[in-house]
Design an enzyme around this catalytic site. Sequence first.
Site, PDB file in Angstrom:
ATOM      1  N   PHE A 143    -110.227  -1.907  28.763  1.00 30.55           N
ATOM      2  CA  PHE A 143    -109.214  -0.850  28.635  1.00 30.55           C
ATOM      3  C   PHE A 143    -109.118  -0.454  27.174  1.00 30.55           C
ATOM      4  O   PHE A 143    -108.707  -1.247  26.326  1.00 30.55           O
ATOM      5  CB  PHE A 143    -107.833  -1.268  29.153  1.00 30.55           C
ATOM      6  CG  PHE A 143    -106.871  -0.114  29.069  1.00 30.55           C
ATOM      7  CD1 PHE A 143    -106.820   0.839  30.074  1.00 30.55           C
ATOM      8  CD2 PHE A 143    -106.071   0.068  27.953  1.00 30.55           C
ATOM      9  CE1 PHE A 143    -105.982   1.944  29.971  1.00 30.55           C
ATOM     10  CE2 PHE A 143    -105.229   1.190  27.844  1.00 30.55           C
ATOM     11  CZ  PHE A 143    -105.180   2.112  28.861  1.00 30.55           C
ATOM     12  N   ASP A 228    -111.255  -4.231  19.496  1.00 28.24           N
ATOM     13  CA  ASP A 228    -110.049  -3.496  19.870  1.00 28.24           C
ATOM     14  C   ASP A 228    -108.915  -4.509  19.985  1.00 28.24           C
ATOM     15  O   ASP A 228    -108.774  -5.191  20.992  1.00 28.24           O
ATOM     16  CB  ASP A 228    -110.280  -2.748  21.192  1.00 28.24           C
ATOM     17  CG  ASP A 228    -109.039  -1.950  21.619  1.00 28.24           C
ATOM     18  OD1 ASP A 228    -107.957  -2.166  21.044  1.00 28.24           O
ATOM     19  OD2 ASP A 228    -109.175  -1.108  22.541  1.00 28.24           O
ATOM     20  N   LYS A 257    -100.172  -0.130  18.750  1.00 32.00           N
ATOM     21  CA  LYS A 257     -99.022  -0.754  19.406  1.00 32.00           C
ATOM     22  C   LYS A 257     -98.022  -1.392  18.441  1.00 32.00           C
ATOM     23  O   LYS A 257     -97.218  -0.680  17.858  1.00 32.00           O
ATOM     24  CB  LYS A 257     -99.515  -1.724  20.483  1.00 32.00           C
ATOM     25  CG  LYS A 257    -100.182  -0.967  21.636  1.00 32.00           C
ATOM     26  CD  LYS A 257    -100.229  -1.711  22.956  1.00 32.00           C
ATOM     27  CE  LYS A 257    -100.636  -0.749  24.074  1.00 32.00           C
ATOM     28  NZ  LYS A 257    -101.903  -1.055  24.701  1.00 32.00           N
TER      29      LYS A 257
HETATM   30  C1  LIG Z   1    -102.864   0.121  24.935  1.00 32.13           C
HETATM   31  C2  LIG Z   1    -104.276  -0.054  24.532  1.00 32.13           C
HETATM   32  C3  LIG Z   1    -105.032   1.013  24.017  1.00 32.13           C
HETATM   33  C4  LIG Z   1    -104.532   2.432  23.991  1.00 32.13           C
HETATM   34  O1  LIG Z   1    -103.401   2.616  23.225  1.00 32.13           O
HETATM   35  P1  LIG Z   1    -102.500   3.932  23.435  1.00 32.13           P
HETATM   36  O2  LIG Z   1    -101.518   3.871  22.301  1.00 32.13           O
HETATM   37  O3  LIG Z   1    -101.850   3.794  24.777  1.00 32.13           O
HETATM   38  O4  LIG Z   1    -103.412   5.099  23.372  1.00 32.13           O
HETATM   39  C5  LIG Z   1    -106.309   0.750  23.564  1.00 32.13           C
HETATM   40  N1  LIG Z   1    -106.826  -0.491  23.624  1.00 32.13           N
HETATM   41  C6  LIG Z   1    -106.127  -1.530  24.126  1.00 32.13           C
HETATM   42  C7  LIG Z   1    -106.755  -2.880  24.140  1.00 32.13           C
HETATM   43  C8  LIG Z   1    -104.836  -1.351  24.610  1.00 32.13           C
HETATM   44  O5  LIG Z   1    -104.165  -2.385  25.136  1.00 32.13           O
END
Ligand SMILES: *Cc1c(COP(=O)(O)O)cnc(C)c1O
Length: 399
Positions: A143, A228, A257
């Site tokens: 994700f 990520d 986040k």
């Molecule tokens: C939430 C998330 C994203 C995307 O972040 P947004 O601010 O919702 O665009 C990307 N990578 C990971 C691992 C995430 O948990």
Amino acid sequence: MNMISSQQIIEKTLRLGAHNYHPKEVVVERAEGAIVYDPEGRRYFDMLSAYSALNFGHRHPEIVAEAKNQLDKVTLTSRAFHNAVLGDFFEKLCEVTGKNMILPMNTGAEAVETAMKTARRWGVEKKGVADGEQEIIVCENNFHGRTITIISMSTDPSARRAYGPFTPGFKVIKYGDELALEAAITENTVAFLMEPIQGEAGVLIPPEGYLRAVREICTKHNILFIADEVQTGFARTGKMFACQHENVVPDIYVLGKALGGGIMPISAIAADKDILQVFEPGSHGSTFGGNPLACAVAIKSLEILERDNYAEMSAQKGAYFVDKLRQIKNDEIMEIRGKGLLIGMEFSCDAAPYVKKLISAGVLAKETHEHTIRLAPPIIITYEQIDEAYAIISQVLNK
Ligand SMILES: *Cc1c(COP(=O)(O)O)cnc(C)c1O
């Protein structure tokens, strides 16, 4: 006393808003720390923390004070001009990541896109890959966000249906399998993009040694290791970054986040100059990226994270919580796994009915991928609050 009921709020929201989400039947009207309240005054523990954006809890008083302070100075300049906060934000995030250059954006998805642009350009300019031939390797069940390019590398059918044509240039391999990585690399590979723990996939932790192997393989084949850490970063898993569980440093951190302290959207990638120098003026950007309000909030958040040793807090509270959860007697619970305060409870059955009962009893959580309930409270949750939340959870789940 608020006169509008939760039911009325939900009705209006569902009537006027596109149904790209299916929220649980609870309205959050106000919140403090690890606790939220609905309009009827019912109290809930927040065990989702906005997917780890609320590591500091709701309305951390020092972060709120910093935001108010910055609101009275300047909030937005665009990058057409310098602002007085951005440089300090870069300096702080460089210090925390150990990298020497930052590129700021707003959302996690934008930071992922930025990392992919970086890797593609780096591949052309530093590795001699022909423009248009660059390949990025990603993992199954990843994700990374919701843009068309990002869902082009997703393996989740519901994220992709009827959104084509997709962006080419990705290869998808099994997660946790370093041999699959090595086998997928070609002369056109520029990067491997992965989550050190797959959060949305259900808190999937790769086998011990995987991150070290990935680091070695990426170095050996001269490809960028992009971690990520949008969800796992900033102490969520008991280390500042989840890569540190194996003492590994990626070439690019993708961050978001919790960077915004639960108040502002702010994201960034952190890397060294030899990588981030691929950008020249006009090659990438964002109107709100690096705005002084978000930067002020982020600097304060990073200071608190270090000063109060959130990583250690998360590790200790996570171990305490998992120990308790393992005492629950329910043979539909297959596994309880986690690092720090990123905890997944996997069920042999559909987890949604349990989630519904948890919410009615005062614990906000959400299932991911049907079988797993993620428990990820704010890192500032107190031990007393963990005990109280556990009493509710065990009452709902004990059989
Ligand atoms: C939430 C998330 C994203 C995307 O972040 P947004 O601010 O919702 O665009 C990307 N990578 C990971 C691992 C995430 O948990």
